[in-house]
Enzyme design. Structure first.
Site, PDB file in Angstrom:
ATOM      1  N   SER A  20       0.825  -1.214   0.000  1.00 17.63           N
ATOM      2  CA  SER A  20       0.000   0.000   0.000  1.00 17.63           C
ATOM      3  C   SER A  20       0.860   1.265   0.000  1.00 17.63           C
ATOM      4  O   SER A  20       0.477   2.285   0.574  1.00 17.63           O
ATOM      5  CB  SER A  20      -0.917   0.001   1.218  1.00 17.63           C
ATOM      6  N   THR A  50       7.646   4.718   1.277  1.00 16.97           N
ATOM      7  CA  THR A  50       7.051   5.940   0.739  1.00 16.97           C
ATOM      8  C   THR A  50       6.870   6.994   1.827  1.00 16.97           C
ATOM      9  O   THR A  50       7.186   8.178   1.633  1.00 16.97           O
ATOM     10  CB  THR A  50       5.689   5.625   0.081  1.00 16.97           C
ATOM     11  N   ALA A  53      10.017   9.131   2.555  1.00 20.78           N
ATOM     12  CA  ALA A  53      10.753   9.859   1.510  1.00 20.78           C
ATOM     13  C   ALA A  53      10.752  11.344   1.854  1.00 20.78           C
ATOM     14  O   ALA A  53       9.705  11.920   2.157  1.00 20.78           O
ATOM     15  CB  ALA A  53      10.118   9.616   0.149  1.00 20.78           C
ATOM     16  N   GLU A 126      18.693  18.097  -6.944  1.00 21.49           N
ATOM     17  CA  GLU A 126      19.411  17.104  -6.126  1.00 21.49           C
ATOM     18  C   GLU A 126      20.619  16.591  -6.896  1.00 21.49           C
ATOM     19  O   GLU A 126      20.712  16.792  -8.117  1.00 21.49           O
ATOM     20  CB  GLU A 126      18.485  15.943  -5.763  1.00 21.49           C
ATOM     21  N   ASP A 227      10.004  -9.181   0.715  1.00 17.11           N
ATOM     22  CA  ASP A 227       9.059 -10.307   0.603  1.00 17.11           C
ATOM     23  C   ASP A 227       8.642 -10.559  -0.853  1.00 17.11           C
ATOM     24  O   ASP A 227       8.560 -11.712  -1.287  1.00 17.11           O
ATOM     25  CB  ASP A 227       7.788 -10.040   1.427  1.00 17.11           C
ATOM     26  N   HIS A 248      22.905   5.067   1.653  1.00 17.01           N
ATOM     27  CA  HIS A 248      22.864   6.512   1.878  1.00 17.01           C
ATOM     28  C   HIS A 248      24.001   6.851   2.828  1.00 17.01           C
ATOM     29  O   HIS A 248      24.194   6.167   3.830  1.00 17.01           O
ATOM     30  CB  HIS A 248      21.514   6.922   2.480  1.00 17.01           C
ATOM     31  N   ARG A 294      26.617  10.272  -3.873  1.00 13.01           N
ATOM     32  CA  ARG A 294      26.324   9.471  -2.689  1.00 13.01           C
ATOM     33  C   ARG A 294      27.248   8.279  -2.477  1.00 13.01           C
ATOM     34  O   ARG A 294      27.705   8.025  -1.365  1.00 13.01           O
ATOM     35  CB  ARG A 294      24.924   8.863  -2.837  1.00 13.01           C
ATOM     36  N   HIS A 355      19.817   1.834   1.721  1.00 13.79           N
ATOM     37  CA  HIS A 355      18.766   2.817   1.472  1.00 13.79           C
ATOM     38  C   HIS A 355      17.791   2.393   0.379  1.00 13.79           C
ATOM     39  O   HIS A 355      16.588   2.575   0.505  1.00 13.79           O
ATOM     40  CB  HIS A 355      19.449   4.133   1.069  1.00 13.79           C
ATOM     41  N   ARG A 390      20.702   4.296  -8.750  1.00 19.64           N
ATOM     42  CA  ARG A 390      19.469   5.078  -8.893  1.00 19.64           C
ATOM     43  C   ARG A 390      19.764   6.568  -8.805  1.00 19.64           C
ATOM     44  O   ARG A 390      20.448   7.028  -7.890  1.00 19.64           O
ATOM     45  CB  ARG A 390      18.501   4.694  -7.771  1.00 19.64           C
ATOM     46  N   SER A 395      12.865   7.200  -7.944  1.00 18.11           N
ATOM     47  CA  SER A 395      12.166   5.981  -7.497  1.00 18.11           C
ATOM     48  C   SER A 395      10.683   6.223  -7.271  1.00 18.11           C
ATOM     49  O   SER A 395       9.850   5.393  -7.663  1.00 18.11           O
ATOM     50  CB  SER A 395      12.820   5.418  -6.236  1.00 18.11           C
TER      51      SER A 395
HETATM   52  C1  LIG Z   1      14.195   7.538   4.204  1.00 17.34           C
HETATM   53  C2  LIG Z   1      13.895   7.428   2.743  1.00 17.34           C
HETATM   54  C3  LIG Z   1      13.909   8.555   1.944  1.00 17.34           C
HETATM   55  C4  LIG Z   1      13.615   8.451   0.579  1.00 17.34           C
HETATM   56  N1  LIG Z   1      13.558   9.589  -0.181  1.00 17.34           N
HETATM   57  C5  LIG Z   1      13.157   9.496  -1.476  1.00 17.34           C
HETATM   58  C6  LIG Z   1      12.955  10.652  -2.261  1.00 17.34           C
HETATM   59  O1  LIG Z   1      13.111  11.784  -1.793  1.00 17.34           O
HETATM   60  N2  LIG Z   1      12.570  10.486  -3.560  1.00 17.34           N
HETATM   61  C7  LIG Z   1      12.366   9.260  -4.118  1.00 17.34           C
HETATM   62  O2  LIG Z   1      12.019   9.172  -5.302  1.00 17.34           O
HETATM   63  N3  LIG Z   1      12.543   8.156  -3.379  1.00 17.34           N
HETATM   64  C8  LIG Z   1      12.914   8.243  -2.080  1.00 17.34           C
HETATM   65  N4  LIG Z   1      13.067   7.109  -1.350  1.00 17.34           N
HETATM   66  C9  LIG Z   1      12.754   5.811  -1.969  1.00 17.34           C
HETATM   67  C10 LIG Z   1      11.225   5.677  -2.114  1.00 17.34           C
HETATM   68  O3  LIG Z   1      10.615   6.180  -0.945  1.00 17.34           O
HETATM   69  C11 LIG Z   1      10.805   4.244  -2.306  1.00 17.34           C
HETATM   70  O4  LIG Z   1      11.551   3.649  -3.335  1.00 17.34           O
HETATM   71  C12 LIG Z   1       9.335   4.142  -2.674  1.00 17.34           C
HETATM   72  O5  LIG Z   1       8.567   4.851  -1.737  1.00 17.34           O
HETATM   73  C13 LIG Z   1       8.900   2.685  -2.714  1.00 17.34           C
HETATM   74  O6  LIG Z   1       7.512   2.641  -2.821  1.00 17.34           O
HETATM   75  P1  LIG Z   1       6.795   1.245  -2.945  1.00 17.34           P
HETATM   76  O7  LIG Z   1       5.344   1.541  -3.082  1.00 17.34           O
HETATM   77  O8  LIG Z   1       7.445   0.429  -3.974  1.00 17.34           O
HETATM   78  O9  LIG Z   1       7.091   0.522  -1.546  1.00 17.34           O
HETATM   79  P2  LIG Z   1       6.799   0.994  -0.047  1.00 17.34           P
HETATM   80  O10 LIG Z   1       6.386   2.397   0.043  1.00 17.34           O
HETATM   81  O11 LIG Z   1       7.944   0.554   0.757  1.00 17.34           O
HETATM   82  O12 LIG Z   1       5.528   0.118   0.337  1.00 17.34           O
HETATM   83  C14 LIG Z   1       5.635  -1.273   0.491  1.00 17.34           C
HETATM   84  C15 LIG Z   1       4.265  -1.819   0.860  1.00 17.34           C
HETATM   85  O13 LIG Z   1       4.280  -3.236   0.735  1.00 17.34           O
HETATM   86  C16 LIG Z   1       3.715  -3.816   1.889  1.00 17.34           C
HETATM   87  N5  LIG Z   1       4.284  -5.148   2.037  1.00 17.34           N
HETATM   88  C17 LIG Z   1       5.583  -5.516   2.042  1.00 17.34           C
HETATM   89  N6  LIG Z   1       5.688  -6.854   2.168  1.00 17.34           N
HETATM   90  C18 LIG Z   1       4.427  -7.328   2.249  1.00 17.34           C
HETATM   91  C19 LIG Z   1       3.860  -8.618   2.413  1.00 17.34           C
HETATM   92  N7  LIG Z   1       4.615  -9.730   2.506  1.00 17.34           N
HETATM   93  N8  LIG Z   1       2.520  -8.734   2.490  1.00 17.34           N
HETATM   94  C20 LIG Z   1       1.716  -7.645   2.419  1.00 17.34           C
HETATM   95  N9  LIG Z   1       2.197  -6.388   2.247  1.00 17.34           N
HETATM   96  C21 LIG Z   1       3.533  -6.254   2.171  1.00 17.34           C
HETATM   97  C22 LIG Z   1       4.049  -2.855   3.004  1.00 17.34           C
HETATM   98  O14 LIG Z   1       3.179  -3.059   4.094  1.00 17.34           O
HETATM   99  C23 LIG Z   1       3.835  -1.515   2.281  1.00 17.34           C
HETATM  100  O15 LIG Z   1       2.459  -1.214   2.280  1.00 17.34           O
HETATM  101  C24 LIG Z   1      13.347   7.189   0.014  1.00 17.34           C
HETATM  102  C25 LIG Z   1      13.347   6.052   0.832  1.00 17.34           C
HETATM  103  C26 LIG Z   1      13.612   6.163   2.176  1.00 17.34           C
HETATM  104  C27 LIG Z   1      13.580   4.936   3.035  1.00 17.34           C
END
Ligand SMILES: Cc1cc2nc3c(=O)[nH]c(=O)nc-3n(C[C@H](O)[C@H](O)[C@H](O)COP(=O)(O)OP(=O)(O)OC[C@H]3O[C@@H](n4cnc5c(N)ncnc54)[C@H](O)[C@@H]3O)c2cc1C
Length: 552
Positions: A20, A50, A53, A126, A227, A248, A294, A355, A390, A395
């Site tokens: 989500s 997410t 970020a 950036e 996972d 990072h 980085r 990171h 990246r 991302s």
């Molecule tokens: C501190 C930080 C700062 C960042 N800053 C930036 C930025 O400024 N700009 C940028 O572009 N990117 C940034 N990133 C990277 C970016 O945030 C992520 O790559 C992106 O948000 C990933 O989104 P996602 O939807 O793929 O996964 P996520 O947002 O990680 O969501 C994963 C989802 O999967 C669910 N899930 C996982 N495993 C299971 C399972 N087995 N069963 C059910 N549900 C599961 C979790 O509950 C969650 O809902 C940053 C990351 C971090 C950690």
């Protein structure tokens, strides 16, 4: 102790989305226009990368100075020869419409007023970007996006949301020779009721995020255990470029802080990196000093920490006016204060931390994986956008663009795809409750420690081989444990972490050069004798996939 299998709930839905975050909810909100969508989150709905970020989302929104070609060029340069140029173009070209959608649904991006009284989103710059093209919401962009998406999803009549539901494995139909293989749903662990439930679906979308929790120090929240990558691998899908994990350089070092990120903007605005005695050290590594990319800064810090045997280095911006610091970095300032650190007066202790997972499940631009009916979007994937490194803020963009394109693809296929019938129940008839939980907790710690020490920022073949021996041992132990005992949250995550660690190590061993984020002392230069190759691993080459997904 046996459980009554007929009491296991059996859910059905058109599309099951596992995750989500920005990727899963972008997909779900698009797909809910034409289908019933079920979204799983393994913890609270908003929790995931997410939410944390800080920086923003990269896209060409102002083409007076910037251009799609420039965004493509910057991405290709960062990717060190391994980006797929067609995928980079696809992503850059779809950036503006993806951002416009976020603006339309009310994400509160920071704006600036122009001299004629009009206002427009404020664009920041950036590292690695040659223009200002990062749209942001102060220094908490992810939170603004995630909470907006969750609010909309909660209100949508076609979306059903399940919190605290952890997907265990995909349910697949496998035929000899591979023809007609298909995903049919997933087994999902209900963490509240402590039982496995069955979800059948016409399509499954993996949006489960990255795997940085495989390392001891990480900026990611606890649930980033890879996972989706492990599940897809077990279901027969290829992974790509798993050796490229972005570290990072500056994560708060404090026993009570769980990997809080100190944005690179602190260095961008004049912060200095110092050793414990106050000496600046970056000049020994790069003429750009603290503004080097980085990976170079992370390697320099790692080198100094190993050389001096110190636990951390320091990031110091206290020479700037206090008001400037508070205005530019409100989240970081307040978070540091919570730990008794006043960054306007003293340096911040920092360490590098895992990171971002650049590799993942191989997909095309429609989000299709190797298994029919299974899609993957977001950090769980290897789309070809990031290559060996990246580019900052690409991302979140990938989550948005691919979430939308996967939805478009499934829209064209939904009517011709049948709902699976009754699926086999989860079989716990031959397992008992665990007698030794310590095996799980010990192996969690051991795995993350050796991944940090041997498969971290600086690698050698010897270190990788050491890690391989250990991961093989853990794989056997966990498989035996998994076969004998009822599943728990920690066991399921550990099983996935061990799988992902193995994929990272295998991939790193195959790359006999330093490129992008993979740096090895044995081959410190890129191998320019041939064109750069992606590291693609295929499950069939490693083991014989089990005939059934049900645990027995
Ligand atoms: C501190 C930080 C700062 C960042 N800053 C930036 C930025 O400024 N700009 C940028 O572009 N990117 C940034 N990133 C990277 C970016 O945030 C992520 O790559 C992106 O948000 C990933 O989104 P996602 O939807 O793929 O996964 P996520 O947002 O990680 O969501 C994963 C989802 O999967 C669910 N899930 C996982 N495993 C299971 C399972 N087995 N069963 C059910 N549900 C599961 C979790 O509950 C969650 O809902 C940053 C990351 C971090 C950690």
């Amino acid at each position: 102790m046996k459980r009554n299998l007929t009491s296991q709930p059996h859910h059905t839905t058109d599309i099951l989305v596992i995750g989500s975050g920005a990727a899963g909810l972008t997909f779900a909100l698009q797909a809910a226009n034409y289908a019933k969508v079920t979204v799983l989150a393994k913890g609270p709905l908003t929790e995931g990368n997410t939410l944390y970020a800080q920086g923003g989302v990269a896209a060409v929104l102002d083409d007076t100075e910037d251009s799609i070609e420039s965004h493509i060029e910057d991405t290709l340069v960062a990717g060190a020869g391994l980006c797929d140029p067609a995928v980079v173009r696809f992503t850059a070209e779809h950036g503006r419409e993806a951002i416009q959608w976020l603006i339309d649904i009310g994400v509160p991006f920071t704006s600036e007023k122009h001299s004629d009284g009009s206002s427009a989103p404020h664009l920041t710059r950036e590292g690695g970007h040659s223009h200002r093209r990062i749209i942001h919401a102060a220094d908490a962009t992810g939170r603004a996006i995630e909470t907006s998406l969750v609010d909309l999803a909660e209100a949508h009549p076609n979306i059903e949301l399940f919190e605290n539901y952890l997907a265990v494995d995909l349910i697949t139909r496998r035929k000899k020779g591979g023809a007609d293989n298909r995903v049919l749903g997933a087994y999902v662990f209900n963490r509240t009721l402590d039982r496995v439930e069955v979800f059948g679906a016409r399509f499954v979308v993996l949006a489960s995020g990255g795997a940085s929790k495989v390392y001891l120090y990480t900026t990611n929240p606890d649930l980033a255990t890879g996972d989706g990558i492990a599940m897809a691998w077990r279901a027969g899908c290829r992974t790509g470029n798993m050796e490229f994990n972005q570290f990072h350089p500056t994560c708060l070092y404090h026993p009570k802080s769980k990997g809080f990120l100190i944005s690179e903007a602190v260095r961008g605005e004049g912060g200095y990196l110092r050793l414990p005695d106050g000496t600046r050290f970056m000049e020994d590594f790069d003429s750009r000093m603290e503004l080097a990319p980085r990976d170079i800064v992370a390697r320099a810090i790692d080198h100094e920490m190993k050389r001096l045997g110190i636990d951390c280095v320091y990031l110091d911006i206290s020479h700037k006016p206090a008001d400037f610091i508070k205005e530019h970095f409100p989240t970081i300032y307040n978070q540091c204060l919570k730990f008794g650190l006043d960054m306007t007066k003293e340096p911040i202790p920092v360490v590098p931390a895992a990171h971002y997972t650049c590799g993942g499940v191989v997909t095309d631009t429609r989000g299709r994986t190797d298994l029919d009916g299974l899609y993957a979007v977001g950090e769980v994937t290897c789309t070809g956008l990031h290559g060996a490194n990246r580019l900052a803020s690409n991302s979140l963009l990938e989550c948005l663009v691919f979430g939308r394109s996967a939805s478009e693809d499934i829209r064209t296929r939904l009517d011709n795809t049948e709902m699976p019938g009754t699926l086999p129940a989860w079989d716990e008839s031959r397992v008992t409750d665990s007698d030794e939980e310590v095996v799980v907790s010990h192996n969690w710690d051991e795995l993350r420690r050796f991944m940090w020490d041997y498969v971290g920022i600086v690698r050698t073949d010897k270190r990788l081989q050491r890690a391989k021996h250990r991961v093989d041992l853990l794989t056997r132990e966990i498989a035996e444990y998994y076969g004998n005992f009822r599943v728990t949250n920690d066991l399921l995550e550990l099983r996935n972490l061990v799988q992902v660690a193995d994929l990272i190590i295998q991939s790193a061993l195959l790359r006999k050069e330093s490129r992008g984020l993979h740096y090895t002392l044995d081959y410190p230069e890129p191998d320019n004798s041939k064109s750069p190759q992606n590291t693609v691993l295929t499950p069939a080459n490693y083991y014989k996939a089990p005939a059934t997904n049900a645990k027995s």
